[in-house]
Design a protein around this motif. Structure first.
Motif, PDB file in Angstrom:
ATOM      1  N   VAL A 221     -18.604   1.199  56.210  1.00 20.84           N
ATOM      2  CA  VAL A 221     -17.377   1.925  55.893  1.00 20.84           C
ATOM      3  C   VAL A 221     -16.280   0.899  55.664  1.00 20.84           C
ATOM      4  N   GLU A 222     -15.590   1.014  54.548  1.00 18.14           N
ATOM      5  CA  GLU A 222     -14.491   0.094  54.266  1.00 18.14           C
ATOM      6  C   GLU A 222     -13.192   0.876  54.142  1.00 18.14           C
ATOM      7  N   ILE A 223     -12.220   0.476  54.951  1.00 16.84           N
ATOM      8  CA  ILE A 223     -10.887   1.062  54.876  1.00 16.84           C
ATOM      9  C   ILE A 223     -10.065   0.202  53.927  1.00 16.84           C
ATOM     10  N   VAL A 224      -9.501   0.819  52.903  1.00 18.62           N
ATOM     11  CA  VAL A 224      -8.622   0.102  51.980  1.00 18.62           C
ATOM     12  C   VAL A 224      -7.225   0.681  52.157  1.00 18.62           C
ATOM     13  N   TYR A 225      -6.298  -0.156  52.577  1.00 17.38           N
ATOM     14  CA  TYR A 225      -4.955   0.288  52.926  1.00 17.38           C
ATOM     15  C   TYR A 225      -3.949  -0.192  51.880  1.00 17.38           C
ATOM     16  N   LYS A 286       6.849   0.796  38.258  1.00 18.54           N
ATOM     17  CA  LYS A 286       6.054  -0.347  37.805  1.00 18.54           C
ATOM     18  C   LYS A 286       5.190  -0.891  38.939  1.00 18.54           C
ATOM     19  N   SER A 287       5.754  -0.908  40.137  1.00 18.66           N
ATOM     20  CA  SER A 287       5.009  -1.380  41.297  1.00 18.66           C
ATOM     21  C   SER A 287       3.798  -0.485  41.568  1.00 18.66           C
ATOM     22  N   VAL A 288       4.003   0.834  41.506  1.00 17.39           N
ATOM     23  CA  VAL A 288       2.911   1.784  41.723  1.00 17.39           C
ATOM     24  C   VAL A 288       1.836   1.617  40.655  1.00 17.39           C
ATOM     25  N   SER A 317       3.522   5.952  52.100  1.00 20.80           N
ATOM     26  CA  SER A 317       4.762   5.988  51.330  1.00 20.80           C
ATOM     27  C   SER A 317       4.475   5.621  49.869  1.00 20.80           C
ATOM     28  N   GLN A 318       5.033   4.547  49.360  1.00 21.68           N
ATOM     29  CA  GLN A 318       4.736   4.145  47.987  1.00 21.68           C
ATOM     30  C   GLN A 318       3.233   3.959  47.781  1.00 21.68           C
ATOM     31  N   GLY A 319       2.547   3.509  48.828  1.00 18.35           N
ATOM     32  CA  GLY A 319       1.095   3.330  48.751  1.00 18.35           C
ATOM     33  C   GLY A 319       0.355   4.640  48.544  1.00 18.35           C
TER      34      GLY A 319
END
Length: 446
Positions: A221-225, A286-288, A317-319
């Motif tokens: 299992v890989e958590i990608v944050y 642009k960041s998103v 949030s933005q993530g």
């Protein structure tokens, strides 16, 4: 533990074991009013402490190994005696520290001598850091930064325990941890000394280094944050906060999945600037867009490399916008309060049964409250968490006119304390047990 008092161990160690034993009885008594999260962490110290004492009692334990085990016992004692007094925002990293000490004790007897030696050197440094977190003389403004170093140290220890880690990598980790510990010691000893910027940079470097290594390995299992706004910004813009590595969000999930699963964690800290110019909404967009592309490319490539791996995508949030866009949704103006628009961008392309999604403080929830925010087939696998009052995800509220990394960190701590334990239990049902949990209940704003 009474039997240990009758051994020929150093009196200092006997005294520490005695203090730990007394506090364990007090905290875990049936009628004790110990907060559930504290009780859980304290209970998890029992196994490594008992096993460590057995090693100290064994005549087969070498003097060098005995010295290392005594340092582990000292750290467990610090946690058992002082942990309940620490602020809740420090609990999750200390809980991770307990898990790492437990892993070391389990593996220690079967490790090659050079790895046992390396662990012994790091134990001294990590003891200094733990004492810094718990020392009441530590300036409050520095306590949280010191607490954040625990994540770097436990990550470094994890690499040291890995037999595949090269000698060169070991020495880099040892040097970095030693420098961090020296800085923490300076803060503790000098009342007017504060954590210097170069130390925050060093913490960032260790985390980036560990993150890069994790990207190349396969896990069950890989958590990608995906961090929130400012989470990947240069240290000079975040001081006194280190990079947002997601520990506040992922610790409960890691604890609930491992064991039985081998869990890895990767932070989306490349090609995702986490910018948000409050005077220019297009800056966040642009960041998103950049972060979404990086996430799509990574998950598609890693899923092809690791055929049986499952992925938990967490966006804060933005993530949260980054994760939503990567799955084929659209949050074009959500971060600025606008309405989502259709998109034809490249998206993550793996079976939905290999993905679980956790969105925290999701701005798209506010911009698009009545519509499906994550497209099928991932919608049913999505937890969309919002605490009442979070101005970025609660419909009808307005974001503050200005903000700093501290604001983002503040909400992260509230989410961790209020909801992440429930999220971890839910994901265990889905990922480990193959059952369903009540998403609707967790997705309520409260």
């Amino acid at each position: 533990m009474q039997a240990f008092a009758d051994t020929n161990a150093p009196e200092e160690v006997k005294e520490e074991v005695s203090q730990a034993s007394a506090n364990l009885k007090k905290l875990l008594a049936p009628k004790a009013e110990t907060p559930p999260d504290v009780r859980d962490t304290i209970e998890r110290t029992l196994e490594p402490l008992t096993d460590a004492l057995k090693m100290l009692q064994s005549p087969k334990t070498s003097p060098e190994d005995r010295d290392t085990i005594e340092k582990i016992v000292r750290q467990l004692k610090i946690i058992i005696v002082d942990f309940p007094k620490t602020p809740p925002k420090d609990w999750h990293e200390i809980g991770n520290c307990v898990e790492q000490l437990k892993l070391i004790v389990i593996k220690f007897p079967n490790l090659p001598p050079h790895i046992r030696h390396d662990i012994g050197k790091l134990m001294e440094d990590s003891s200094i850091i733990l004492e810094g977190v718990h020392d009441p003389k530590t300036p409050p403004k520095d306590r949280h930064t010191i607490e954040k170093t625990i994540g770097s140290v436990t990550g470094g220890l994890k690499m040291i325990l890995d037999r595949e880690t090269s000698m060169e990598d070991r020495k880099k980790i040892e040097k970095a941890v030693n420098q961090i510990a020296d800085a923490v010691a300076a803060v503790i000893r000098g009342p007017k000394v504060e954590i210097p910027l170069w130390v925050i940079n060093k913490i960032d470097q260790v985390r980036t280094y560990i993150n890069r290594k994790a990207k190349s390995k396969c896990f069950e299992v890989e958590i990608v944050y995906a961090p929130g706004t400012w989470g990947n910004e240069p240290a000079s813009r975040r001081k006194p906060l280190p990079k947002d590595d997601g520990g506040w969000a992922t610790s409960a999930i890691e604890k609930d999945l491992s064991p039985p699963k081998e869990v890895g964690k990767v932070v989306l800290d490349w090609d995702y600037p986490t910018h948000h110019d409050l005077n220019d909404p297009s800056d966040a967009q642009k960041s998103v867009a950049s972060g979404s592309k990086a996430l799509v490319d990574y998950v598609n490539k890693k899923s092809a490399q690791c055929h049986d791996a499952k992925f938990i995508l967490i966006g804060y949030s933005q993530g949260a916008n980054v994760v939503t866009d990567a799955l084929g949704g659209d949050t074009h103006n959500a971060y600025a309060g606008g309405q989502p628009k259709p998109t034809t961008a490249k998206k993550i392309d793996i079976n939905s049964d290999r993905i679980s999604v956790v969105l925290i403080g999701n701005p798209n929830r506010k911009a698009n409250p009545e519509k499906m925010r994550v497209p099928d087939p991932y919608n049913e696998k999505t937890l969309d968490i919002c605490i009442d009052g979070d101005l970025y995800c609660t419909p009808g509220s307005n974001p503050p006119p200005s903000g700093t990394a501290t604001v983002v960190q503040h909400w992260g701590e509230l989410y961790r304390n209020a909801r992440m334990s429930d999220v971890g239990k839910c994901l265990r049902k889905e990922v480990v047990d193959g059952d369903e949990c009540d998403h609707d209940e967790l997705n309520k704003i409260d």
